[in-house]
Design an enzyme around this catalytic site. Sequence first.
Site, PDB file in Angstrom:
ATOM      1  N   CYS B  81       0.839  -1.218   0.000  1.00 46.00           N
ATOM      2  CA  CYS B  81       0.000   0.000   0.000  1.00 46.00           C
ATOM      3  C   CYS B  81       0.869   1.262   0.000  1.00 46.00           C
ATOM      4  CB  CYS B  81      -0.966  -0.042   1.175  1.00 46.00           C
ATOM      5  SG  CYS B  81      -2.290   1.169   1.046  1.00 46.00           S
ATOM      6  N   HIS B 184      -3.186  -5.223   1.609  1.00 48.77           N
ATOM      7  CA  HIS B 184      -2.448  -5.452   2.853  1.00 48.77           C
ATOM      8  C   HIS B 184      -2.397  -6.932   3.231  1.00 48.77           C
ATOM      9  CE1 HIS B 184      -2.051  -1.224   3.955  1.00 48.77           C
ATOM     10  NE2 HIS B 184      -3.268  -1.051   3.488  1.00 48.77           N
ATOM     11  N   GLU B 186      -0.473  -8.275   5.175  1.00 54.20           N
ATOM     12  CA  GLU B 186      -0.137  -8.373   6.603  1.00 54.20           C
ATOM     13  C   GLU B 186      -1.369  -8.328   7.489  1.00 54.20           C
ATOM     14  OE1 GLU B 186       0.328  -5.837   4.627  1.00 54.20           O
ATOM     15  OE2 GLU B 186      -0.034  -3.921   5.654  1.00 54.20           O
TER      16      GLU B 186
END
Lengths: 299, 216
Positions: B81, B184, B186
């Site tokens: 991002c 994302h 993560e």
Amino acid sequence: MTEHSDSSAQTGTFAVKRGLADMLRGGVIMDVVTADQAKVAEDAGAVSVMALERVPADIRRDGGVARMSDPALIEAIQEAVTIPVMAKARIGHFAEAQILEALQVDYIDESEVLTPADEAHHIDKWPFTIPFVCGATNLGEALRRISEGAAMIRSKGEAGTGNVVEAVRHLRSILGDIRRLTQADSAEQYGWAKQLGAPIGLVQEIARTGRLPVPLFCAGGLATPADVSLVMQLGAEAVFVGSAIFKSDDPARRARAIVEAAAHFADAEHVAKVSRGLGEAMRGEGPGTLTEHFADRGW
Amino acid sequence: MSVVTIGVLALQGDVREHLAALGQLGVTGRPVLTERDLDGLEGLVLPGGESTTLSLLLASSGLFDPVAAVIGAGLPVFGTCAGLVLLAREVRGGRPDQRGFGVLDCAVRRNGYGRQTESFETTVELSAGPNEPSGSMPAIFIRAPLIEEVGTDVEVLARASTPGTGELRPVVCRQGSVLASAFHPELTADRRLHQLFLAMVERAAVDRREPSGVAG
């Protein structure tokens, strides 16, 4: 939540709401009352701005009813910056929140700084696509707000005072109880739920994970880079700074220093460097002189 | 693989999730706040966050030039991002003074998918090289950058249809030792993009030991 016809994409899910709060971690959200101030905040490295008609210190001074900002002001600020724009709705005033959603603000702060619209109920935040942040003075209040759909919690502190003591009290209360809760056995967790006035499911989750299910930011009375370092070391994941920036001698410089302090909060040399020669901080008010405690608003 | 240390730029953003993801894959993650923290890294992650803030803090901390230097020297880097914005050659809709590393030959539009009301989650199909992770994976897009153009040297490893228009756009790209995603990874439990990055890190380590490249 809406399903797009052309794909499986879903907007307004809790992961999407919480995700934006995660992206703001380690950053500073600044109160601004004009598009020019919003530019100053963005230039200084703010991760987001809160669009307001009056900063809390002026709301205190002026008295009267404090309401959602004029949409024209919010739109002017949205035009001025590329970072996320937040705006405040009164506690329980779901119609103001609907308007803010229509304006496509990025986060709604259901805030005790405005005059509450409902003395018993907060907004049911689940039906909204826009995420909400809510204030809390203790763990029970935080969990009630999360159960209503808040995707970010900020410790309330006492807005507009320039005095960090209430922010520290609230942060320590929330984080201290989380630490104690992780020591509770399964039977004691029910006692905690009753004592906190919070859903047992959230209490059990915190006992297991040792943290809130949403990011915990800190607000209310932070005035200096040292204040920011203090609350970040105590466990805040980001900070809201309101009156302190644009009520100080040199807003651009103080804003920049506060951004640096949030990023390097554990590095005292760095915080010392950015604190040097900042000019006078907002004068502020001691808790003894306050006629109204905003933090007492909310239930 | 021996003990590998991957840095995560820790000036702002969702650093903790990247460190946790690396930890789950048995790799040591190191928060990077100063130039010293770059010593001995075998890879670097640029997390999600606000790219304008990250860009300012990179400059003020004195990290910008050293990070640009290690990336330029071939250290594998993974941006998610805001990290993608920092890696892109061209940033549209950003601030004119916003600095980036310009090592991924693509043009991205900041917040190109719209404001937070338009942020979304979906599934994307990951398709990398042979023996690399692939398949459908969850993807959370938060005020995400839109990849509008990619250069010929860029591999597009995943595309996703853009809500509203339905247009298919690249969302995971790789160029040499640079990996970037508009979403994302993560924030979800799926570790395949981090695995893919670690495979790139391992390959870079082999290449350093055997510069002829015959190890391939």
